[in-house]
Write a protein that holds these residues in place. Structure first.
Motif, PDB file in Angstrom:
ATOM      1  N   ALA A 134      10.280 -12.977   8.330  1.00 11.31           N
ATOM      2  CA  ALA A 134      10.122 -14.094   9.263  1.00 11.31           C
ATOM      3  C   ALA A 134       8.932 -13.861  10.186  1.00 11.31           C
ATOM      4  CB  ALA A 134      11.400 -14.273  10.075  1.00 11.31           C
ATOM      5  N   LEU A 135       8.767 -12.641  10.653  1.00 12.59           N
ATOM      6  CA  LEU A 135       7.653 -12.329  11.547  1.00 12.59           C
ATOM      7  C   LEU A 135       6.314 -12.474  10.832  1.00 12.59           C
ATOM      8  CD1 LEU A 135       9.092  -9.184  13.393  1.00 12.59           C
ATOM      9  CD2 LEU A 135       8.861 -11.494  14.304  1.00 12.59           C
ATOM     10  N   LEU A 136       6.265 -12.042   9.587  1.00 12.38           N
ATOM     11  CA  LEU A 136       5.003 -12.091   8.848  1.00 12.38           C
ATOM     12  C   LEU A 136       4.602 -13.515   8.467  1.00 12.38           C
ATOM     13  CD1 LEU A 136       5.436  -8.961   6.553  1.00 12.38           C
ATOM     14  CD2 LEU A 136       3.849  -9.230   8.462  1.00 12.38           C
ATOM     15  N   ARG A 137       5.521 -14.459   8.620  1.00 19.97           N
ATOM     16  CA  ARG A 137       5.170 -15.860   8.366  1.00 19.97           C
ATOM     17  C   ARG A 137       4.629 -16.557   9.617  1.00 19.97           C
ATOM     18  NH1 ARG A 137       9.916 -15.473   5.214  1.00 19.97           N
ATOM     19  NH2 ARG A 137      11.208 -16.382   6.880  1.00 19.97           N
ATOM     20  N   MET A 138       4.600 -15.837  10.737  1.00 22.57           N
ATOM     21  CA  MET A 138       4.095 -16.400  11.984  1.00 22.57           C
ATOM     22  C   MET A 138       2.615 -16.045  12.131  1.00 22.57           C
ATOM     23  SD  MET A 138       7.307 -15.466  14.478  1.00 22.57           S
ATOM     24  CE  MET A 138       8.984 -15.915  14.019  1.00 22.57           C
ATOM     25  N   ARG A 139       1.765 -17.041  12.013  1.00 30.44           N
ATOM     26  CA  ARG A 139       0.325 -16.811  11.964  1.00 30.44           C
ATOM     27  C   ARG A 139      -0.184 -16.089  13.216  1.00 30.44           C
ATOM     28  NH1 ARG A 139      -4.339 -21.430  10.860  1.00 30.44           N
ATOM     29  NH2 ARG A 139      -6.119 -20.169  11.557  1.00 30.44           N
ATOM     30  N   ARG A 140       0.238 -16.539  14.390  1.00 30.25           N
ATOM     31  CA  ARG A 140      -0.251 -15.933  15.624  1.00 30.25           C
ATOM     32  C   ARG A 140       0.183 -14.474  15.715  1.00 30.25           C
ATOM     33  NH1 ARG A 140       1.605 -17.923  20.528  1.00 30.25           N
ATOM     34  NH2 ARG A 140      -0.162 -16.858  21.518  1.00 30.25           N
ATOM     35  N   LEU A 141       1.419 -14.193  15.338  1.00 27.87           N
ATOM     36  CA  LEU A 141       1.889 -12.812  15.410  1.00 27.87           C
ATOM     37  C   LEU A 141       1.099 -11.914  14.455  1.00 27.87           C
ATOM     38  CD1 LEU A 141       5.475 -11.606  15.900  1.00 27.87           C
ATOM     39  CD2 LEU A 141       4.068 -10.497  14.173  1.00 27.87           C
ATOM     40  N   VAL A 142       0.836 -12.417  13.242  1.00 27.44           N
ATOM     41  CA  VAL A 142       0.025 -11.636  12.293  1.00 27.44           C
ATOM     42  C   VAL A 142      -1.356 -11.382  12.874  1.00 27.44           C
ATOM     43  CG1 VAL A 142      -1.084 -11.698  10.029  1.00 27.44           C
ATOM     44  CG2 VAL A 142       1.297 -12.401  10.262  1.00 27.44           C
TER      45      VAL A 142
ATOM     46  N   LEU B  15       6.731  -3.492  13.908  1.00 24.80           N
ATOM     47  CA  LEU B  15       5.657  -3.996  13.053  1.00 24.80           C
ATOM     48  C   LEU B  15       4.296  -3.673  13.647  1.00 24.80           C
ATOM     49  CD1 LEU B  15       4.994  -5.712  10.518  1.00 24.80           C
ATOM     50  CD2 LEU B  15       5.008  -7.717  12.012  1.00 24.80           C
ATOM     51  N   MET B  16       4.158  -3.867  14.947  1.00 21.76           N
ATOM     52  CA  MET B  16       2.890  -3.576  15.617  1.00 21.76           C
ATOM     53  C   MET B  16       2.550  -2.090  15.543  1.00 21.76           C
ATOM     54  SD  MET B  16       1.424  -6.332  16.920  1.00 21.76           S
ATOM     55  CE  MET B  16       0.437  -5.803  18.327  1.00 21.76           C
ATOM     56  N   GLY B  17       3.537  -1.251  15.860  1.00 20.51           N
ATOM     57  CA  GLY B  17       3.292   0.191  15.852  1.00 20.51           C
ATOM     58  C   GLY B  17       2.983   0.722  14.466  1.00 20.51           C
ATOM     59  N   SER B  18       3.753   0.273  13.473  1.00 18.17           N
ATOM     60  CA  SER B  18       3.522   0.726  12.101  1.00 18.17           C
ATOM     61  C   SER B  18       2.165   0.283  11.593  1.00 18.17           C
ATOM     62  CB  SER B  18       4.632   0.192  11.182  1.00 18.17           C
ATOM     63  OG  SER B  18       5.885   0.726  11.526  1.00 18.17           O
ATOM     64  N   ALA B  19       1.794  -0.962  11.904  1.00 23.12           N
ATOM     65  CA  ALA B  19       0.486  -1.455  11.482  1.00 23.12           C
ATOM     66  C   ALA B  19      -0.631  -0.633  12.109  1.00 23.12           C
ATOM     67  CB  ALA B  19       0.342  -2.933  11.859  1.00 23.12           C
ATOM     68  N   SER B  20      -0.466  -0.270  13.388  1.00 21.65           N
ATOM     69  CA  SER B  20      -1.495   0.499  14.071  1.00 21.65           C
ATOM     70  C   SER B  20      -1.664   1.884  13.451  1.00 21.65           C
ATOM     71  CB  SER B  20      -1.150   0.622  15.557  1.00 21.65           C
ATOM     72  OG  SER B  20      -2.150   1.331  16.248  1.00 21.65           O
ATOM     73  N   PHE B  21      -0.543   2.573  13.228  1.00 25.85           N
ATOM     74  CA  PHE B  21      -0.641   3.915  12.649  1.00 25.85           C
ATOM     75  C   PHE B  21      -1.072   3.858  11.185  1.00 25.85           C
ATOM     76  CE2 PHE B  21       1.564   5.350  16.414  1.00 25.85           C
ATOM     77  CZ  PHE B  21       1.045   6.632  16.596  1.00 25.85           C
ATOM     78  N   GLY B  22      -0.637   2.818  10.457  1.00 26.20           N
ATOM     79  CA  GLY B  22      -1.077   2.675   9.075  1.00 26.20           C
ATOM     80  C   GLY B  22      -2.573   2.446   8.985  1.00 26.20           C
ATOM     81  N   ALA B  23      -3.075   1.532   9.829  1.00 24.58           N
ATOM     82  CA  ALA B  23      -4.519   1.282   9.848  1.00 24.58           C
ATOM     83  C   ALA B  23      -5.269   2.519  10.321  1.00 24.58           C
ATOM     84  CB  ALA B  23      -4.831   0.089  10.755  1.00 24.58           C
ATOM     85  N   GLY B  24      -4.680   3.235  11.296  1.00 20.84           N
ATOM     86  CA  GLY B  24      -5.308   4.453  11.791  1.00 20.84           C
ATOM     87  C   GLY B  24      -5.419   5.517  10.713  1.00 20.84           C
ATOM     88  N   ALA B  25      -4.360   5.653   9.903  1.00 12.67           N
ATOM     89  CA  ALA B  25      -4.389   6.641   8.822  1.00 12.67           C
ATOM     90  C   ALA B  25      -5.467   6.293   7.794  1.00 12.67           C
ATOM     91  CB  ALA B  25      -3.015   6.717   8.145  1.00 12.67           C
ATOM     92  N   ILE B  26      -5.580   5.005   7.447  1.00 12.71           N
ATOM     93  CA  ILE B  26      -6.598   4.575   6.479  1.00 12.71           C
ATOM     94  C   ILE B  26      -7.999   4.782   7.040  1.00 12.71           C
ATOM     95  CG2 ILE B  26      -7.545   2.582   5.256  1.00 12.71           C
ATOM     96  CD1 ILE B  26      -4.661   1.509   5.091  1.00 12.71           C
ATOM     97  N   ALA B  27      -8.191   4.409   8.313  1.00  8.59           N
ATOM     98  CA  ALA B  27      -9.506   4.571   8.933  1.00  8.59           C
ATOM     99  C   ALA B  27      -9.887   6.042   9.036  1.00  8.59           C
ATOM    100  CB  ALA B  27      -9.514   3.925  10.314  1.00  8.59           C
ATOM    101  N   SER B  28      -8.919   6.900   9.385  1.00  7.70           N
ATOM    102  CA  SER B  28      -9.192   8.341   9.470  1.00  7.70           C
ATOM    103  C   SER B  28      -9.562   8.900   8.100  1.00  7.70           C
ATOM    104  CB  SER B  28      -7.967   9.067  10.024  1.00  7.70           C
ATOM    105  OG  SER B  28      -7.649   8.617  11.318  1.00  7.70           O
ATOM    106  N   TRP B  29      -8.836   8.437   7.057  1.00 10.00           N
ATOM    107  CA  TRP B  29      -9.140   8.875   5.696  1.00 10.00           C
ATOM    108  C   TRP B  29     -10.541   8.429   5.296  1.00 10.00           C
ATOM    109  CZ3 TRP B  29      -9.988   5.528   1.534  1.00 10.00           C
ATOM    110  CH2 TRP B  29     -10.137   6.150   0.284  1.00 10.00           C
ATOM    111  N   ALA B  30     -10.884   7.187   5.632  1.00 11.93           N
ATOM    112  CA  ALA B  30     -12.211   6.673   5.293  1.00 11.93           C
ATOM    113  C   ALA B  30     -13.305   7.466   5.996  1.00 11.93           C
ATOM    114  CB  ALA B  30     -12.317   5.186   5.652  1.00 11.93           C
ATOM    115  N   GLY B  31     -13.064   7.782   7.285  1.00  9.99           N
ATOM    116  CA  GLY B  31     -14.037   8.585   8.014  1.00  9.99           C
ATOM    117  C   GLY B  31     -14.233   9.951   7.395  1.00  9.99           C
ATOM    118  N   GLY B  32     -13.125  10.566   6.960  1.00  8.83           N
ATOM    119  CA  GLY B  32     -13.213  11.874   6.300  1.00  8.83           C
ATOM    120  C   GLY B  32     -13.908  11.793   4.955  1.00  8.83           C
ATOM    121  N   LEU B  33     -13.631  10.730   4.204  1.00  7.12           N
ATOM    122  CA  LEU B  33     -14.241  10.557   2.884  1.00  7.12           C
ATOM    123  C   LEU B  33     -15.750  10.392   2.989  1.00  7.12           C
ATOM    124  CD1 LEU B  33     -13.528  10.168  -0.165  1.00  7.12           C
ATOM    125  CD2 LEU B  33     -13.514   7.696   0.295  1.00  7.12           C
ATOM    126  N   LEU B  34     -16.190   9.712   4.058  1.00  6.63           N
ATOM    127  CA  LEU B  34     -17.617   9.454   4.249  1.00  6.63           C
ATOM    128  C   LEU B  34     -18.318  10.557   5.035  1.00  6.63           C
ATOM    129  CD1 LEU B  34     -17.331   5.661   5.187  1.00  6.63           C
ATOM    130  CD2 LEU B  34     -18.061   6.610   2.985  1.00  6.63           C
TER     131      LEU B  34
END
Length: 405
Positions: free
Chosen positions: A212-220, A350-369
């Protein structure tokens, strides 16, 4: 013309102090041990990539665990999941202190994060239980002030503990922190979940709530903006040791001081945000800060790629880009929590998980590059902030042009 906005609520300082301490589990657990990574590697005969994996495991635990505590706090109340999480954090911290090999430490760090993330999830939900949109943004800014003491003090304190008693004692201190906060919650934190939240939580399973939350455009939009804004912070955290001590050749002491200085910038900006909210709405501040963040990140990338001015240009621009996080973090969270207050726990998760998930991907990308220059860190931060701005202006705030007027 009179101001139609409701007056700001009186601030319950004791509650804010406790909630701020609850959000400090992550920065305490990350920042205290960063300077101990070389000692951990020597003690456990681990490679640098393996010691770095203890940080990645913590990020992963923080991202995954919040999906459990959010819906649980809506269904069971705020206190029971929080106390359970603190107990898990305490036990895992002791296992970290007693780890006999790097794989055991990586696993224990993952579980430590699974417990510690309860603090941030429940703290944000409690704020939304008690305050409206604008006051939520103000209180979250105050919590940032308290939470921000961790990255200022934790590296220094962790370094002293490591020098005096070894890296295992650092995790012992974290276990003690869990005991103190657990007792404080038992004594001082009352239940705040509303009857409406309980009724809705009982009528749907967690997957349905997230759907239900993911169907709310503003929240996404708020979630993506907050996650990508947070990813810039995680990119800096994972890349700063190598950049400052490796690329620029500074000592561990200078690294800790610069780390603390940047944390002060974030704290200061969060308090500027609280003052700005007296004259502007959270969405107005968010829209303008997003534009400023892109400008700062672009100049940082330009300096990193051209090499102009070296570290004397890169480090001040890095400070500027990070400081704007303090203007955006609380406002994206407040905006998301205002969309569906009856699902505050699930929204917080949802907010916290998204932040840490994006953070993990960004950290991995920084390390890869990684190439021994500031270019990967600057480039990843710029990409994240552009993505954050797109989420704000296209999803969260469809009338953003009016907000900047």
């Amino acid at each position: 013309m009179t101001d139609s906005r409701p007056p700001a609520a009186a601030i319950p300082w004791r509650l804010v102090l406790l909630l701020g301490a609850l959000t400090a589990f992550a920065p305490m657990s990350i920042d205290m041990y960063l300077s101990s990574l070389p000692a951990i590697g020597r003690s456990l005969a681990a490679r640098p990539d393996q010691t770095q994996a203890t940080l990645a495991a913590f990020f992963a635990g923080m991202a995954i665990g919040q999906f459990v505590y959010g819906p649980a706090s809506d269904r069971l109340g705020r206190r029971p999941p929080l106390l359970a999480g603190i107990a898990i954090y305490l036990a895992a911290s002791l296992v970290c202190a007693l780890a006999t090999n790097i794989h055991m430490l990586i696993a224990a760090r993952f579980v430590q994060a699974l417990g510690g993330c309860a603090g941030a999830v429940v703290a944000r939900a409690v704020v939304r239980d008690r305050f409206g949109h604008a006051d939520t943004a103000r209180v979250l800014s105050l919590m940032t002030l308290i939470m921000g003491l961790a990255p200022v003090l934790a590296p220094q304190f962790g370094g002293l503990v490591q020098l005096a008693a070894g890296w295992r004692a650092v995790f012992g201190v974290q276990a003690a922190f869990g005991v103190v906060i657990g007792v404080w919650v038992l004594i001082a934190l009352g239940e705040s979940r509303s009857a409406e939240t309980l009724s809705l939580a009982r009528s749907e399973n967690p997957l349905r709530a997230f759907g239900a939350l993911l169907r709310m455009r503003r929240l996404v939009g708020y979630a993506l903006a907050g996650a990508l804004n947070g990813a810039t912070l995680f990119t800096y955290i994972s890349g700063a040791p190598d950049l400052i001590m490796g690329t620029y050749g500074h000592s561990a002491l200078v690294f800790n001081l610069l780390f603390a200085f940047n944390a002060v910038g974030i704290i200061g900006a969060s308090q500027v945000n609280r003052l700005l909210l007296r004259r502007a709405t959270p969405d107005q501040v968010l829209a303008r800060a997003s534009v400023g963040s892109i400008v700062a990140a672009f100049l940082l990338s330009l300096a990193a790629w051209t090499g102009w001015g070296g570290q004397w240009t890169v480090l001040p621009l890095l400070f500027a880009a990070l400081s704007i996080y303090g203007l955006m973090g609380g406002n994206t969270m407040a905006g998301a929590l205002s969309v569906d207050p009856q699902r505050a726990g699930s929204t917080s998760a949802l907010m916290g998980s998204a932040s840490f998930g994006a953070g993990a991907i960004a950290s991995w990308a920084g390390g890869l590059l990684h190439d021994g220059t500031p270019r990967p860190t600057a480039g990843v931060m710029f990409a994240c902030l552009v993505g954050s701005a797109l989420a704000i202006f296209l999803l969260a705030l469809p009338g953003a042009r009016k907000l900047q007027a």
